[in-house]
Design a protein around this motif. Sequence first.
Motif, PDB file in Angstrom:
ATOM      1  N   VAL A 293      -8.793  25.246  67.031  1.00 35.55           N
ATOM      2  CA  VAL A 293      -8.334  26.400  66.250  1.00 35.55           C
ATOM      3  C   VAL A 293      -8.009  25.963  64.828  1.00 35.55           C
ATOM      4  O   VAL A 293      -8.446  26.589  63.844  1.00 35.55           O
ATOM      5  N   THR A 294      -7.267  24.881  64.686  1.00 34.13           N
ATOM      6  CA  THR A 294      -6.845  24.397  63.367  1.00 34.13           C
ATOM      7  C   THR A 294      -8.036  23.952  62.528  1.00 34.13           C
ATOM      8  O   THR A 294      -8.141  24.282  61.345  1.00 34.13           O
ATOM      9  N   CYS A 295      -8.947  23.174  63.136  1.00 32.17           N
ATOM     10  CA  CYS A 295     -10.109  22.684  62.381  1.00 32.17           C
ATOM     11  C   CYS A 295     -10.993  23.837  61.903  1.00 32.17           C
ATOM     12  O   CYS A 295     -11.395  23.882  60.732  1.00 32.17           O
ATOM     13  N   PHE A 296     -11.304  24.768  62.795  1.00 30.59           N
ATOM     14  CA  PHE A 296     -12.140  25.909  62.404  1.00 30.59           C
ATOM     15  C   PHE A 296     -11.444  26.761  61.347  1.00 30.59           C
ATOM     16  O   PHE A 296     -12.094  27.278  60.432  1.00 30.59           O
ATOM     17  N   GLN A 297     -10.134  26.900  61.459  1.00 30.43           N
ATOM     18  CA  GLN A 297      -9.393  27.688  60.472  1.00 30.43           C
ATOM     19  C   GLN A 297      -9.438  27.020  59.102  1.00 30.43           C
ATOM     20  O   GLN A 297      -9.640  27.688  58.075  1.00 30.43           O
ATOM     21  N   GLU A 298      -9.277  25.704  59.073  1.00 29.03           N
ATOM     22  CA  GLU A 298      -9.322  24.966  57.806  1.00 29.03           C
ATOM     23  C   GLU A 298     -10.708  25.036  57.175  1.00 29.03           C
ATOM     24  O   GLU A 298     -10.838  24.983  55.953  1.00 29.03           O
ATOM     25  N   LEU A 299     -11.741  25.149  58.005  1.00 27.55           N
ATOM     26  CA  LEU A 299     -13.117  25.191  57.515  1.00 27.55           C
ATOM     27  C   LEU A 299     -13.602  26.621  57.273  1.00 27.55           C
ATOM     28  O   LEU A 299     -14.793  26.839  57.029  1.00 27.55           O
ATOM     29  N   GLU A 300     -12.669  27.592  57.368  1.00 29.69           N
ATOM     30  CA  GLU A 300     -12.975  29.009  57.140  1.00 29.69           C
ATOM     31  C   GLU A 300     -13.994  29.552  58.137  1.00 29.69           C
ATOM     32  O   GLU A 300     -14.722  30.505  57.847  1.00 29.69           O
ATOM     33  N   GLN A 301     -14.062  28.950  59.311  1.00 31.70           N
ATOM     34  CA  GLN A 301     -14.896  29.480  60.389  1.00 31.70           C
ATOM     35  C   GLN A 301     -13.972  30.278  61.310  1.00 31.70           C
ATOM     36  O   GLN A 301     -13.605  29.845  62.409  1.00 31.70           O
ATOM     37  N   LEU A 302     -13.602  31.465  60.832  1.00 30.00           N
ATOM     38  CA  LEU A 302     -12.524  32.219  61.456  1.00 30.00           C
ATOM     39  C   LEU A 302     -12.916  32.783  62.822  1.00 30.00           C
ATOM     40  O   LEU A 302     -12.056  32.918  63.702  1.00 30.00           O
ATOM     41  N   GLY A 303     -14.177  33.140  63.022  1.00 31.48           N
ATOM     42  CA  GLY A 303     -14.612  33.652  64.316  1.00 31.48           C
ATOM     43  C   GLY A 303     -14.423  32.615  65.420  1.00 31.48           C
ATOM     44  O   GLY A 303     -13.893  32.916  66.495  1.00 31.48           O
ATOM     45  N   GLU A 304     -14.843  31.369  65.135  1.00 36.34           N
ATOM     46  CA  GLU A 304     -14.689  30.294  66.119  1.00 36.34           C
ATOM     47  C   GLU A 304     -13.214  29.971  66.347  1.00 36.34           C
ATOM     48  O   GLU A 304     -12.789  29.701  67.476  1.00 36.34           O
ATOM     49  N   ALA A 305     -12.421  29.994  65.270  1.00 35.37           N
ATOM     50  CA  ALA A 305     -10.986  29.726  65.399  1.00 35.37           C
ATOM     51  C   ALA A 305     -10.332  30.764  66.302  1.00 35.37           C
ATOM     52  O   ALA A 305      -9.545  30.429  67.198  1.00 35.37           O
ATOM     53  N   GLN A 306     -10.655  32.039  66.081  1.00 32.04           N
ATOM     54  CA  GLN A 306     -10.045  33.103  66.877  1.00 32.04           C
ATOM     55  C   GLN A 306     -10.488  33.011  68.339  1.00 32.04           C
ATOM     56  O   GLN A 306      -9.701  33.265  69.256  1.00 32.04           O
ATOM     57  N   GLU A 307     -11.738  32.634  68.563  1.00 28.71           N
ATOM     58  CA  GLU A 307     -12.254  32.520  69.930  1.00 28.71           C
ATOM     59  C   GLU A 307     -11.471  31.485  70.725  1.00 28.71           C
ATOM     60  O   GLU A 307     -11.077  31.731  71.872  1.00 28.71           O
ATOM     61  N   HIS A 308     -11.231  30.321  70.129  1.00 29.71           N
ATOM     62  CA  HIS A 308     -10.485  29.276  70.835  1.00 29.71           C
ATOM     63  C   HIS A 308      -9.000  29.637  70.937  1.00 29.71           C
ATOM     64  O   HIS A 308      -8.333  29.265  71.918  1.00 29.71           O
ATOM     65  N   CYS A 309      -8.498  30.347  69.949  1.00 26.20           N
ATOM     66  CA  CYS A 309      -7.120  30.817  69.990  1.00 26.20           C
ATOM     67  C   CYS A 309      -6.934  31.796  71.152  1.00 26.20           C
ATOM     68  O   CYS A 309      -5.959  31.715  71.914  1.00 26.20           O
ATOM     69  N   ASP A 310      -7.857  32.705  71.295  1.00 25.36           N
ATOM     70  CA  ASP A 310      -7.820  33.683  72.379  1.00 25.36           C
ATOM     71  C   ASP A 310      -7.896  32.985  73.733  1.00 25.36           C
ATOM     72  O   ASP A 310      -7.215  33.365  74.693  1.00 25.36           O
ATOM     73  N   ARG A 311      -8.715  31.956  73.807  1.00 22.16           N
ATOM     74  CA  ARG A 311      -8.866  31.218  75.062  1.00 22.16           C
ATOM     75  C   ARG A 311      -7.569  30.517  75.453  1.00 22.16           C
ATOM     76  O   ARG A 311      -7.181  30.499  76.628  1.00 22.16           O
ATOM     77  N   ALA A 312      -6.883  29.941  74.473  1.00 19.14           N
ATOM     78  CA  ALA A 312      -5.606  29.285  74.750  1.00 19.14           C
ATOM     79  C   ALA A 312      -4.547  30.296  75.174  1.00 19.14           C
ATOM     80  O   ALA A 312      -3.740  30.033  76.074  1.00 19.14           O
ATOM     81  N   LEU A 313      -4.547  31.467  74.548  1.00 16.15           N
ATOM     82  CA  LEU A 313      -3.554  32.486  74.881  1.00 16.15           C
ATOM     83  C   LEU A 313      -3.749  33.027  76.291  1.00 16.15           C
ATOM     84  O   LEU A 313      -2.765  33.379  76.960  1.00 16.15           O
ATOM     85  N   ARG A 314      -4.973  33.119  76.742  1.00 16.25           N
ATOM     86  CA  ARG A 314      -5.202  33.594  78.108  1.00 16.25           C
ATOM     87  C   ARG A 314      -4.563  32.652  79.121  1.00 16.25           C
ATOM     88  O   ARG A 314      -4.158  33.078  80.206  1.00 16.25           O
TER      89      ARG A 314
END
Length: 399
Positions: A293-314
Amino acid sequence: MASKLLDRLKRTLFKEGEACSKDPNDVTEDSFPESSELEDDTECVSERLGGTLCFDGENTLDLEEQGEASGPDSDSEFLGESVEDGFSSTETSPVGPSPGGSSLLTRQLQESWRNLRRRNVPEKLLFEVTDASVVQESSSKYVLYTIHVIQSGMFDKSPAVITRRYSDFERLHNRLRRRHGDDMERVYFPRKKLRKNFVAETIAKRSRAFEQYLTHLHSLAELQRSPTFLEFFYLGDLQAGQMLMRVGRYQEALGPLLNSLRLQEKLGCEQHGKQQPCQQQRTHWLFTLLALVTCFQELEQLGEAQEHCDRALRDLAPSAEALLQHHLHPLLIPLLQTNVRLSWKISKDKRRWEVLLQEIQNSGVDVGNQPSLKEYLIKEALVETEGDSKVKAKADNTT
């Protein structure tokens, strides 16, 4: 696979000059002096007798009896184990596939996997040595094995990859014997030779032995769930990703982190982590997702960041009872806040997580002053205790 690897190694050695000076018609069995000492490859290096997988049967493979050999013709130890001294290259995995790729990923086998899947054949893991190369570093010389971890029973589009040397396998074997003595009693390990460790036949035989060794360990239920066995595959990549994040090299960190995630998925770490005593696997699993989540967010790949964030929240979402009793994971609130922001930026429905965040706030929990995900990931120590790496994180407990 081992026979193909043997042919490739033979050709390589001939090209390097070991046999180039001879006329092709003069090549005899002496060109590969170990051929008389080793078993025929068609009979394998192992034999199953009453459930025993043995790599050193009645005819031993010119084995040394007084510990690990040293000198230029041995698989000597070179790099330390501690992450504080820098991670070993043999504990991390290549980002891309090895040259030539996996021989399993062929059209015929793809069709075979589809047929097996239609017949509901249980899936299992395959461990395949796809490359073995002799590495010379300063005064150290060793063989580096590239191993693909492949899910059978389906077409595996993303096999995970590890690179390990003999000493890595030996370290794993010793740790498992200390921690699982009864289960390891009938598991035998290919011991080190005094000489000729770098002859083509030795490398090919040992490649086959390591494939069978990992398969046997994974077939034993207790060892399959053992943190020692699981971390042998993915922990080096996780450590490497964290070290790269600490110096802001987020793009480079993605490779080992994604490979670590694939390995954990194939090994079932998410499921093992929900059972005692494998809580540390759950911590490693969450750590990997949050790092991505952090790496994708830093690289402005927000779709991938949100996808992994959602997976962790589940995985972290609390039950109604846990919510009432304030039994929340310490990273739940900052993760919710991150997911809401990311979802808003990419125009994705965020109502579910907004509602949960509001319920937590209404229950009296302070949603301000929360720890930063990046700060947690960078500061968290992945340390080794008695040979088993553990993450001593707040995420291990609930508050």
